[in-house]
Design a protein around this motif. Sequence first.
Motif, PDB file in Angstrom:
ATOM      1  N   ASN A   1      -5.483  -1.517  -1.938  1.00 13.25           N
ATOM      2  CA  ASN A   1      -6.244  -0.543  -1.165  1.00 13.25           C
ATOM      3  C   ASN A   1      -7.010  -1.263  -0.054  1.00 13.25           C
ATOM      4  O   ASN A   1      -8.201  -1.540  -0.185  1.00 13.25           O
ATOM      5  CB  ASN A   1      -7.204   0.226  -2.081  1.00 13.25           C
ATOM      6  N   TRP A   2      -6.318  -1.601   1.016  1.00 13.09           N
ATOM      7  CA  TRP A   2      -6.937  -2.288   2.143  1.00 13.09           C
ATOM      8  C   TRP A   2      -7.311  -1.261   3.200  1.00 13.09           C
ATOM      9  O   TRP A   2      -6.561  -0.337   3.484  1.00 13.09           O
ATOM     10  CB  TRP A   2      -5.972  -3.286   2.764  1.00 13.09           C
TER      11      TRP A   2
ATOM     12  N   MET B   1       0.822  -1.207   0.000  1.00 18.44           N
ATOM     13  CA  MET B   1       0.000   0.000   0.000  1.00 18.44           C
ATOM     14  C   MET B   1       0.863   1.269   0.000  1.00 18.44           C
ATOM     15  O   MET B   1       0.404   2.314  -0.463  1.00 18.44           O
ATOM     16  CB  MET B   1      -0.934   0.022   1.215  1.00 18.44           C
TER      17      MET B   1
ATOM     18  N   LYS C   1      -1.112   2.278  -5.629  1.00 23.38           N
ATOM     19  CA  LYS C   1      -2.528   2.541  -5.340  1.00 23.38           C
ATOM     20  C   LYS C   1      -3.402   1.331  -5.676  1.00 23.38           C
ATOM     21  O   LYS C   1      -4.590   1.332  -5.399  1.00 23.38           O
ATOM     22  CB  LYS C   1      -3.013   3.746  -6.151  1.00 23.38           C
TER      23      LYS C   1
END
Length: 87
Positions: A31-32, A24, A28
């Motif tokens: 996306n957690w 992350m 991009k």
Amino acid sequence: MKNKRAYLIAIIIAAVLLIPFIAMQFTKQVNWGFGDFIAAALLLSATGIACELAWRKITKPRLRIALCMGILAMLLLVWTQLAVGIF
């Protein structure tokens, strides 16, 4: 010996959770959110506990390995379902 396996399981869980966290920082495409990390930690912990229980309670080595492989297959199935929703 039992505590060594528990520490090893905890280290593996932390290492697996670090992979998306580090990714992350660089892209991009990963996306957690906080909930994703919690869900992943719960799934990995439950899998680790189930494999540890199987390892402690079952005496036959082939059955231990088969059961742990089945548990890991279920983890992958659930993880895949949560990631992309195949079913």
